[in-house]
Design an enzyme around this catalytic site. Structure first.
Site, mmCIF file in Angstrom:
data_model
loop_
_atom_site.group_PDB
_atom_site.id
_atom_site.type_symbol
_atom_site.label_atom_id
_atom_site.label_comp_id
_atom_site.label_asym_id
_atom_site.label_seq_id
_atom_site.Cartn_x
_atom_site.Cartn_y
_atom_site.Cartn_z
ATOM 1 N N GLY A 110 31.898 2.857 -0.899
ATOM 2 C CA GLY A 110 32.468 2.593 -1.285
ATOM 3 C C GLY A 110 31.442 2.374 -2.651
ATOM 4 O O GLY A 110 31.876 1.881 -3.777
ATOM 5 N N PRO A 132 28.016 4.415 3.850
ATOM 6 C CA PRO A 132 27.951 5.191 2.049
ATOM 7 C C PRO A 132 27.747 6.595 2.471
ATOM 8 O O PRO A 132 27.611 7.475 3.010
ATOM 9 C CB PRO A 132 26.201 4.641 1.821
ATOM 10 C CG PRO A 132 25.541 4.612 3.054
ATOM 11 C CD PRO A 132 26.629 4.251 4.250
ATOM 12 N N ARG A 179 37.077 17.400 -8.900
ATOM 13 C CA ARG A 179 37.204 14.818 -10.026
ATOM 14 C C ARG A 179 37.980 14.705 -10.554
ATOM 15 O O ARG A 179 38.861 13.901 -11.292
ATOM 16 C CB ARG A 179 35.905 15.213 -9.101
ATOM 17 C CG ARG A 179 35.346 14.596 -7.786
ATOM 18 C CD ARG A 179 33.768 14.280 -7.486
ATOM 19 N NE ARG A 179 34.125 12.459 -7.759
ATOM 20 C CZ ARG A 179 34.136 12.162 -8.922
ATOM 21 N NH1 ARG A 179 33.568 12.033 -9.801
ATOM 22 N NH2 ARG A 179 33.989 10.932 -8.770
ATOM 23 N N TYR A 194 41.003 13.262 -10.188
ATOM 24 C CA TYR A 194 40.739 11.587 -10.551
ATOM 25 C C TYR A 194 40.215 11.106 -12.139
ATOM 26 O O TYR A 194 39.559 10.021 -12.559
ATOM 27 C CB TYR A 194 39.084 10.558 -9.865
ATOM 28 C CG TYR A 194 39.138 11.213 -8.354
ATOM 29 C CD1 TYR A 194 39.992 10.528 -7.576
ATOM 30 C CD2 TYR A 194 37.686 11.776 -8.268
ATOM 31 C CE1 TYR A 194 39.896 10.972 -6.145
ATOM 32 C CE2 TYR A 194 38.373 12.230 -6.701
ATOM 33 C CZ TYR A 194 38.881 11.993 -5.685
ATOM 34 O OH TYR A 194 38.849 12.126 -4.827
ATOM 35 N N CYS A 214 44.791 28.706 -13.677
ATOM 36 C CA CYS A 214 45.660 28.990 -14.587
ATOM 37 C C CYS A 214 46.123 27.515 -14.548
ATOM 38 O O CYS A 214 47.558 27.729 -14.064
ATOM 39 C CB CYS A 214 46.601 30.018 -14.839
ATOM 40 S SG CYS A 214 45.572 31.164 -14.534
ATOM 41 N N GLU A 215 45.736 26.479 -14.806
ATOM 42 C CA GLU A 215 46.211 24.820 -14.602
ATOM 43 C C GLU A 215 45.831 23.697 -16.476
ATOM 44 O O GLU A 215 44.188 23.990 -16.138
ATOM 45 C CB GLU A 215 45.838 24.254 -13.898
ATOM 46 C CG GLU A 215 45.983 24.220 -12.313
ATOM 47 C CD GLU A 215 47.942 24.108 -12.003
ATOM 48 O OE1 GLU A 215 47.703 23.922 -12.838
ATOM 49 O OE2 GLU A 215 47.865 24.994 -10.657
HETATM 50 C C1 LIG Z 1 35.134 7.866 1.703
HETATM 51 C C2 LIG Z 1 35.214 6.689 3.196
HETATM 52 C C3 LIG Z 1 33.364 6.322 2.770
HETATM 53 C C4 LIG Z 1 32.839 6.455 2.336
HETATM 54 O O1 LIG Z 1 32.855 6.318 0.794
HETATM 55 P P1 LIG Z 1 32.230 6.355 -0.502
HETATM 56 O O2 LIG Z 1 32.287 5.386 -1.839
HETATM 57 O O3 LIG Z 1 31.615 7.888 -0.578
HETATM 58 O O4 LIG Z 1 30.874 5.898 -0.458
HETATM 59 C C5 LIG Z 1 33.153 5.243 3.656
HETATM 60 N N1 LIG Z 1 34.932 5.720 4.556
HETATM 61 C C6 LIG Z 1 35.612 6.112 4.771
HETATM 62 C C7 LIG Z 1 36.204 5.268 5.407
HETATM 63 C C8 LIG Z 1 35.758 6.790 4.022
HETATM 64 O O5 LIG Z 1 37.321 6.875 3.344
#
Ligand SMILES: *Cc1c(COP(=O)(O)O)cnc(C)c1O
Length: 429
Positions: free
Chosen positions: A239, A276, A314, A318, A346-347
């Site tokens: 994350g 990560p 993406r 998002y 085509c979107e």
């Molecule tokens: C997607 C995901 C990650 C990786 O997330 P990042 O934001 O890319 O670091 C880690 N653990 C789980 C369970 C995920 O679903």
């Protein structure tokens, strides 16, 4: 240090001019830098020096086996979310003991494969899944090592579609039910409790949500131990955000994140697991594309490029921002223009950006979309019967194709006419 940078007026990936890749492999094409993958992994892993930690790269961010093998050589583990990703990680040489298995809907086949591979831990997301895993393990005469993914109900993540740690999200065991879930798990003969797991979101650009989650989990670990459970590992998920070029606030550096984790977990006596994805892969790749047409519309100009939403989803999924740069460096007197940069699909959603100021371009010019190494190729599809985007890995002055562009005939080969439409014995038109 930027491994995608201009030299003598041309954009390079390490020591390879991107133009050379476009000429050899064609466009659109993903281009990755080995040095960048290695640097990101090392910077991340080094920030946990001195503590017991496993860095399990989140395979879903970029699952190419060449990427996995590059990271495996540095000692990376893997966080997988399907049997397919498990197979990739094993093929790339990542040992089972460094693999963790996440995901809300593991099938029994996937559980069996993971038990056979002797993975480190299943991150279990519901009691129903726990019971299924118990059955599979008992059947195999095994004990499945588990952590519950608990949902600490903290707000994190740059976009509703990548926030996962709120109670309304589908992920994890609800916070108030966590202790009861562990109590139940302790009664099952095919289950061995080993840890606690969270993953609160993605593209998190501040430390506060991590801090909140770690403190909550720390308290939970104490309560679980008081209740007699053995908790050896604390998986804090992935994350950590990365700079995409538009961030109003720079995301925390891995070193800052590392110090925070070290400080808050000092007395927890746990092995830390990290998952990560984006932080390792995001800025290790670009999507290289050619301008097909410049279309001067009534109130705006469109830059129509040969990459599309099927190659890089993406922005459509998002509202994600990607820096876009021409491969040929704009000169000091370069003309400026404002474009909606779009693909041929085509979107209306097939739009990479609207009203972006950039150097004026023309048909045949090459551009890159930066920060496309994570959730780029991995999310690509063949929508509009556009062949899957090929991928290229660069190392120094060398580059090699690591995923080929399928030929149209290869795409069509897996399709069949039903017998009532069949005109030939082989089921082809
Ligand atoms: C997607 C995901 C990650 C990786 O997330 P990042 O934001 O890319 O670091 C880690 N653990 C789980 C369970 C995920 O679903």
């Amino acid at each position: 240090m930027r491994h995608f940078d201009y030299r003598n007026g041309e954009l390079y990936a390490e020591d390879v001019p991107l133009r050379a890749i476009a000429e050899t492999v064609g466009t659109p094409v993903y281009v990755y830098s080995t040095a960048t993958f290695e640097r990101h992994y090392s910077v991340f892993a080094d920030s946990f020096e001195g503590i017991n930690a496993l860095v399990a790269y989140s395979v879903k961010a970029n699952s190419n086996i060449a990427v996995l093998a590059t990271l495996a050589k540095l000692g990376a583990g893997a966080d997988v979310v399907s049997g397919g990703e498990l197979a990739r990680a094993l093929l790339a040489g990542i040992p089972g003991q460094k693999i963790v298995f996440s995901g809300v809907g593991k099938t029994k086949d996937e559980m069996r494969a993971a038990l056979r591979a002797n993975i480190r831990v299943f991150n279990v997301e519901s009691l129903a899944e726990l019971n299924a895993l118990n059955e599979v393990a008992v059947d195999m005469g095994r004990k499945a090592p588990i952590a519950f993914r608990v949902n600490p109900d903290v707000t994190a993540g740059g976009h509703a579609k990548i926030s996962t740690g709120k109670k309304e999200n589908k992920f994890g065991i609800a916070w108030p039910s966590a202790e009861a879930a562990y109590a139940h798990a302790a009664t099952l003969p095919g289950i061995e409790i080993v840890g606690v797991d969270v993953h609160i979101g993605s593209q998190i650009d501040q430390l506060a949500p991590f801090e909140a989650a770690i403190e909550k989990v720390g308290n939970l670990i104490s309560r679980l131990r008081e209740a007699g459970h053995t908790i050896k590992s604390f998986d804090i998920g992935g994350g950590l955000g990365i700079p995409y070029g538009d961030n109003t606030k720079a995301p925390p550096l891995p070193a800052e994140y590392g110090s925070l984790v070290k400080k808050l977990t000092r007395d927890m006596d746990v092995e830390m697991i990290f998952e990560p994805g984006r932080m390792i892969a995001g800025n290790s790749g670009v999507l290289l594309s050619e301008v097909l047409y410049v279309k001067n519309g009534e109130d705006r100009d469109f830059l129509i490029i040969d990459a599309a939403m099927n190659d890089l989803l993406r922005p459509a999924l998002y509202d994600a921002y990607h820096d876009i740069e021409p491969v040929k460096a704009p000169g000091p007197n370069a003309e400026e223009a404002t474009y909606d940069v779009v693909g041929p699909v085509c979107e209306s959603g097939d739009t990479f950006t609207k009203g972006r100021d950039m150097p004026a371009l023309e048909a045949g010019d090459l551009v890159v979309l930066h920060s496309a190494g994570a959730y780029g190729a991995a999310q690509s599809s063949q929508y509009n019967t556009r062949p899957l985007t090929p991928e290229v890995m660069v190392k120094g002055d060398r580059f090699e194709v690591i995923r080929e562009r399928p030929k149209i005939e290869e795409i069509l080969k897996s399709e069949r006419l039903p017998s009532w439409l069949n005109r030939s014995p082989r089921g082809q038109l």
